[in-house]
Design a protein around this motif. Sequence first.
Motif, PDB file in Angstrom:
ATOM      1  N   PHE A 192      11.025  -8.553 -11.929  1.00 61.09           N
ATOM      2  CA  PHE A 192      11.461  -9.315 -13.090  1.00 61.09           C
ATOM      3  C   PHE A 192      10.477 -10.465 -13.333  1.00 61.09           C
ATOM      4  O   PHE A 192       9.485 -10.623 -12.618  1.00 61.09           O
ATOM      5  CB  PHE A 192      12.887  -9.829 -12.870  1.00 61.09           C
ATOM      6  N   TRP A 199      17.494 -10.170 -10.532  1.00 60.81           N
ATOM      7  CA  TRP A 199      17.748 -10.383 -11.948  1.00 60.81           C
ATOM      8  C   TRP A 199      18.566 -11.644 -12.140  1.00 60.81           C
ATOM      9  O   TRP A 199      19.568 -11.854 -11.451  1.00 60.81           O
ATOM     10  CB  TRP A 199      18.497  -9.173 -12.503  1.00 60.81           C
ATOM     11  N   ASP A 204      16.750 -13.839 -17.780  1.00 62.95           N
ATOM     12  CA  ASP A 204      16.129 -12.565 -18.131  1.00 62.95           C
ATOM     13  C   ASP A 204      16.791 -11.894 -19.332  1.00 62.95           C
ATOM     14  O   ASP A 204      16.132 -11.192 -20.094  1.00 62.95           O
ATOM     15  CB  ASP A 204      16.180 -11.609 -16.936  1.00 62.95           C
TER      16      ASP A 204
END
Length: 308
Positions: A192, A199, A204
């Motif tokens: 990521f 995450w 994100d």
Amino acid sequence: MADLEYHSALGGMWIDRFDWREQMVTRGLSGEQRDQVTEFVDRGYIILRKAADEAAIDAFQDRISKAFAEGDAQVKYQPHGSWSVLSLAGPIDRFGTRIVDSFVPFEEALDLFSSPRLLDFLELVFDDKALLFQSLSFDKGSQQGLHRDTAYVVVDRPMEMAACWIALEDIKVGSGELVYVPGSHRDPEFLFEGGRKHWISTEDGPDPHDAWSRQIQACAASNPAGRETFQARKGDILIWHADLAHGGSKVTDDSLSRQSLVGHFCPSSARPHYFNLGMNRETVKAYGRLNFASIHYDLATFDRVERE
């Protein structure tokens, strides 16, 4: 640099090095240890048959059953489909919940997570005592889609992590059996923003998560070994690599339970992310060979009600 020595750009355990076979020789592993490590490196998991003592399982089951039947305010749970953590203050239907970090109020859970063959393997791959830092107990299949723990379970050294699944009963077909993709821990790495393995929803957003999920599904679809289900018997323990793709298969018979105890571990020298959240959650306690910590309990002040 880590990416010159390890499969992941973020490093890993010694078994994640490209020279892991040479490492086995250097470390003087026994024949059984070499076989276990080779299977774990190749498949991303190993199964320890009958590694959990049945009497310890029964003792844990009795304690959990009593808590659900009578209530136990020390026990914390999540309703299925929710991230809310609630106190088990009164009797509830156990089949709509999952217990979090049962190893804090229940010494019986610590007994299971201290199963000698489980700790032998974790200590072997960690080069350290194991730190149990998260746990869930299930009565029904989760039906969770394929995922990798590294996206959700955060440690400062993300690839130095492993998890276990302890079967508390014989698992029947149709109960939503655990499913995994052999060798998927060596699929192309997904990072990521900023090179993170995990995450962060608020940073994100959903699109990178969707891309991560699509990659897992695509790799699983092209995997020569396909997907496998854990046809477990009571006392079997499955240990899997941090990046192994796994999930819960569809429940096709609602009358069936799938009672299990899951634990996430890292080396005791590593730091789970919640140590940094300012919640007084950095306390680590020892139970024989096993160290443990919890995001849900302040272990510095927690006073367990000991078993009778």
